[in-house]
Write a protein that holds these residues in place. Sequence first.
Motif, PDB file in Angstrom:
ATOM      1  N   UNK A  21       0.540  -1.346   0.206  1.00 20.47           N
ATOM      2  CA  UNK A  21      -0.043   0.006   0.084  1.00 20.47           C
ATOM      3  C   UNK A  21       0.860   1.289  -0.078  1.00 20.47           C
ATOM      4  N   UNK A  22       2.007   1.349   0.695  1.00 14.99           N
ATOM      5  CA  UNK A  22       2.902   2.243   0.782  1.00 14.99           C
ATOM      6  C   UNK A  22       3.346   2.704  -0.412  1.00 14.99           C
ATOM      7  N   UNK A  23       3.738   1.703  -1.057  1.00 13.20           N
ATOM      8  CA  UNK A  23       4.440   1.995  -2.657  1.00 13.20           C
ATOM      9  C   UNK A  23       3.349   1.939  -3.606  1.00 13.20           C
ATOM     10  N   UNK A  24       2.009   1.999  -3.321  1.00 11.23           N
ATOM     11  CA  UNK A  24       0.931   2.446  -4.338  1.00 11.23           C
ATOM     12  C   UNK A  24       0.858   0.972  -5.248  1.00 11.23           C
ATOM     13  N   UNK A  25       1.041  -0.120  -4.906  1.00 13.41           N
ATOM     14  CA  UNK A  25       1.259  -1.338  -5.726  1.00 13.41           C
ATOM     15  C   UNK A  25      -0.048  -2.103  -5.834  1.00 13.41           C
ATOM     16  N   UNK A 192       7.605   0.136   9.070  1.00 11.29           N
ATOM     17  CA  UNK A 192       6.188  -0.441   8.584  1.00 11.29           C
ATOM     18  C   UNK A 192       6.293  -1.895   9.376  1.00 11.29           C
ATOM     19  N   UNK A 193       7.533  -2.646   9.513  1.00 12.34           N
ATOM     20  CA  UNK A 193       7.773  -3.823  10.342  1.00 12.34           C
ATOM     21  C   UNK A 193       7.196  -3.595  11.405  1.00 12.34           C
ATOM     22  N   UNK A 194       7.602  -2.475  12.529  1.00  9.45           N
ATOM     23  CA  UNK A 194       7.141  -2.488  13.773  1.00  9.45           C
ATOM     24  C   UNK A 194       5.648  -2.287  13.955  1.00  9.45           C
ATOM     25  N   UNK A 195       5.340  -1.410  12.739  1.00  4.30           N
ATOM     26  CA  UNK A 195       3.671  -1.058  13.029  1.00  4.30           C
ATOM     27  C   UNK A 195       3.181  -2.361  12.633  1.00  4.30           C
ATOM     28  N   UNK A 206      -9.181   1.477  12.921  1.00  3.84           N
ATOM     29  CA  UNK A 206      -9.947   1.417  11.511  1.00  3.84           C
ATOM     30  C   UNK A 206      -9.729   0.028  11.124  1.00  3.84           C
ATOM     31  N   UNK A 207     -10.821  -0.578  10.302  1.00  4.41           N
ATOM     32  CA  UNK A 207     -10.655  -1.851   9.899  1.00  4.41           C
ATOM     33  C   UNK A 207      -9.717  -1.933   8.685  1.00  4.41           C
ATOM     34  N   UNK A 208      -8.786  -2.802   9.007  1.00  4.70           N
ATOM     35  CA  UNK A 208      -7.642  -2.873   8.168  1.00  4.70           C
ATOM     36  C   UNK A 208      -7.392  -4.524   7.560  1.00  4.70           C
ATOM     37  N   UNK A 209      -8.154  -5.471   8.442  1.00  7.00           N
ATOM     38  CA  UNK A 209      -8.341  -6.861   8.282  1.00  7.00           C
ATOM     39  C   UNK A 209      -9.503  -7.194   7.805  1.00  7.00           C
ATOM     40  N   UNK A 210      -9.640  -8.086   6.463  1.00 10.19           N
ATOM     41  CA  UNK A 210     -10.710  -8.528   6.072  1.00 10.19           C
ATOM     42  C   UNK A 210     -11.125  -9.897   6.671  1.00 10.19           C
ATOM     43  N   UNK A 211     -11.892  -9.657   7.745  1.00  7.34           N
ATOM     44  CA  UNK A 211     -12.307 -10.803   8.697  1.00  7.34           C
ATOM     45  C   UNK A 211     -13.600 -10.405   9.138  1.00  7.34           C
ATOM     46  N   UNK A 242      -1.998   7.179   6.879  1.00  2.00           N
ATOM     47  CA  UNK A 242      -1.304   7.715   6.122  1.00  2.00           C
ATOM     48  C   UNK A 242      -1.217   6.835   4.812  1.00  2.00           C
ATOM     49  N   UNK A 243      -1.003   5.382   5.074  1.00  5.17           N
ATOM     50  CA  UNK A 243      -0.336   4.866   4.072  1.00  5.17           C
ATOM     51  C   UNK A 243      -1.088   3.434   3.790  1.00  5.17           C
TER      52      UNK A 243
END
Length: 270
Positions: A21-25, A192-195, A206-211, A242-243
């Motif tokens: 997501x950060x790289x916009x791929x 990004x690893x620690x986060x 916020x919902x970031x997991x598709x469960x 942000x990302x």
Amino acid sequence: MLELYQFELSQFSEKVRLILDYKGLEYKKIEVTPGIGQLEVFKLSGQRQVPVLKDGDIFIADSTEIALYLDSKYPEKPLIPAEGISRGQCLLMEEWADDSLGLKGRKAFMGALNHYPNFRTSFLPKNTPDIFKTFVSAFPSEIFNAIGMGLTLGNDIFKTAEKGLKKDLEALTLILQSQPYLIGDKPTLADFTVAALTTIIKFPPVAYFDLPLDLEGKGIPGIADNSAYEPFFTWRDRLYAEYRQPVDKSSSSNFNDGSGDSQPTSIEIE
């Protein structure tokens, strides 16, 4: 299109999703099922763990190797500083987070499920019958010790992991007091690893997991609600805002843009 063979709740799959997501791929998520799915992943990549990224005819296993590949193939918005002390610090912190922070987080999470019945039942769907909630709440801890992700969930193991996590979060909070990111003034692979690896310690609001679960804002008692670590989680959630692309729970998703129809299942995690 890039394809990510993954487990939705895997910290390391989440690490790769955050990086993509950060790289916009654009990428397609492929949820790997136990047994047959793991055999298929083994045929493709030579091992059974997730995440595995497919780019054309190339398969890359392991979240760190995937990050290095993406930085080489798609260099816009680099993850790793090019040289010097910053590069060394980034690589060192990323390895520490993978090997130490991630493991302690999983132990503490499973230990909390074992030792806190209310925490355990909070992950059940809202429409779960009360009688089943009561059963899950009263489920003997010894059963969790036997089935919990291959980890021994005795009180000593849980307390040791919890103690180590508190030290780690204190250190991370101190680092972030005087700079916007862990390695200077730009986000890196270390951030990004620690986060990503701390999501199961306290899930973002916020919902970031598709469960089919409401995970938002839930966390390990005694850690997620400790005001001493609030600056860290505020930083982590800002990084996500942000990302990371949120999940649209109004429809089942198998793509990062909300399309698709596959339901998450489970598999070994890295």
